[in-house]
Design an enzyme around this catalytic site. Structure first.
Site, PDB file in Angstrom:
ATOM      1  N   GLY A 233       0.813  -1.206   0.000  1.00  0.00           N
ATOM      2  CA  GLY A 233       0.000   0.000   0.000  1.00  0.00           C
ATOM      3  C   GLY A 233       0.847   1.258   0.000  1.00  0.00           C
ATOM      4  O   GLY A 233       0.453   2.292  -0.536  1.00  0.00           O
ATOM      5  N   GLU A 240      10.620  -4.799   0.185  1.00  0.00           N
ATOM      6  CA  GLU A 240      10.128  -5.501   1.371  1.00  0.00           C
ATOM      7  C   GLU A 240      10.197  -7.012   1.173  1.00  0.00           C
ATOM      8  O   GLU A 240      10.592  -7.751   2.080  1.00  0.00           O
ATOM      9  CB  GLU A 240       8.683  -5.078   1.658  1.00  0.00           C
ATOM     10  CG  GLU A 240       8.555  -3.659   2.178  1.00  0.00           C
ATOM     11  CD  GLU A 240       7.121  -3.185   2.270  1.00  0.00           C
ATOM     12  OE1 GLU A 240       6.869  -2.189   2.965  1.00  0.00           O
ATOM     13  OE2 GLU A 240       6.238  -3.801   1.632  1.00  0.00           O
TER      14      GLU A 240
END
Length: 369
Positions: A233, A240
């Site tokens: 988001g 990540e």
């Protein structure tokens, strides 16, 4: 426990569903049952025998908790011994509880891990009542503190995720480094996280110097009952996922709003897909053609044009309209020319800490599924 095993056994052996199951319930049962096999009339989770009842699980614990030399094993060693051969729903939670209840073990000093588990179970921290955003921030803080306190040790390399929840991780980590004189190096997953780590005075290190990370802690936009995640988001999904995949242990923290039984239940903004700029139209069309829904280019708010990731790419947000086999979907989308990665994190998370609205911390562990 027995009833759930019976459902799995019946679908694998004779393809029989419980009466009045909806098509959605049948899909979920088939997906879950696909993780199991039947050998010699017994149910197995991989090469581990499925334990049919809580009584049988307790009997096995009593057997394995005491070593041949008569010494009682702690939480970690008891769990390791049992998890090597058996599987049952909630086994991590049960083992932790039974070790703490063992009369023999009560006479010995608790280990740091046992102390933390006991505190979480008996004295969960309470959040202050107030407006919704204050409750949410307190819930994020609870989850972050629980993860940092339980999983971060001295002389570790720690992957630090991105997003609003990670602010609490960095603050707590800095507190522990100062108070306990910990030697910890942090691997950031975004430019923003790097600045946050540097500003608070923690040590930063890159993957090109250390390929193996001891533990990575990150947030999530949504977590389903099987620890599948939607992330991205904030637009940092690729870095990540790289950091998470390099970690020995990937721990997720989230507030109570992110806890779902199925992806898409809470998070309505879709699954992010990072794409090379020239490929966003072909990839968008391919996703919509194969899986339905809509895959739209994410537009920026404070600048004209699309959002640009730290890697110089664009983001598509795929709003799906039905349940899917997420592992297969993730693989298919990643194979599309021009796709860098997706916001689907499948089989990566080891444990999730949810900060709850009532001030408790809820734990979902892959060994409890």
């Amino acid at each position: 426990m027995e009833r759930k095993w019976e459902k799995v056994f019946n679908i694998l052996s004779v393809g029989e569903y419980p009466p009045f199951f909806t098509s959605n319930q049948k899909f979920k049962l088939r997906r879950y049952a696909s993780k199991f096999t039947i050998k010699g009339g017994e149910l197995f989770f991989g090469d581990k025998k499925a334990v049919k009842s809580r009584d049988e699980a307790r009997a096995l614990f009593n057997e394995f908790h005491v070593a041949p030399n008569g010494k009682h094993l702690g939480i970690f060693n008891s769990r390791r011994a049992l998890c090597a051969k058996f599987y049952w729903f909630g086994m991590t939670r049960d083992i932790e509880k039974w070790v703490l209840e063992c009369n023999e073990c009560k006479t010995r000093p608790l280990t740091p891990a046992q102390i933390k588990i006991k505190r979480l179970a008996q004295n969960p921290p309470k959040i202050k009542r107030g407006v919704l955003n204050k409750k949410v921030e307190e819930a994020k803080k609870l989850a972050a503190y629980a993860a940092v306190d339980y999983h971060v040790k001295d002389n570790q390399i720690v992957g630090i995720g991105s997003g609003s929840t990670i602010v609490h991780v960095v603050k707590r980590l800095a507190e522990r480094v100062k108070k306990e004189n910990l030697n910890v190096f942090c691997v950031p997953t975004s430019f923003q996280t790097r600045l946050l780590i540097q500003d608070i005075g923690l040590k930063v290190i890159d993957l090109n110097r250390h390929l193996e990370i001891d533990v990575a802690i990150d947030g999530a936009d949504e977590v389903d009952s099987e620890l599948n995640l939607i992330k991205g988001g904030g637009g940092c999904l690729t870095q990540e996922k790289i950091v998470a995949s390099c970690a020995k242990s990937f721990i997720v923290i989230a507030d109570y709003r992110k806890d779902s039984s199925a992806l898409g239940e809470q998070w309505k903004k879709g699954i992010p897909v990072e794409v090379i700029p020239m490929a966003y139209v072909p990839v968008s069309r391919a996703i919509q053609s194969q899986f339905g829904g809509s895959a739209d280019l994410r537009m920026a708010v404070s600048k004209a044009g699309p959002v640009v990731t730290d890697n110089g790419n664009f983001l598509l947000d795929w709003r799906f309209d039905q349940e899917h086999n997420w592992s297969a979907v993730n693989t298919t989308i990643k194979m599309m020319p021009g796709v860098v990665d997706t916001g689907l994190f499948i089989n990566l998370a080891e444990r999730v800490y949810f900060g709850m609205e009532d001030g408790t911390v809820k734990i979902r562990d892959k060994n409890m599924l």
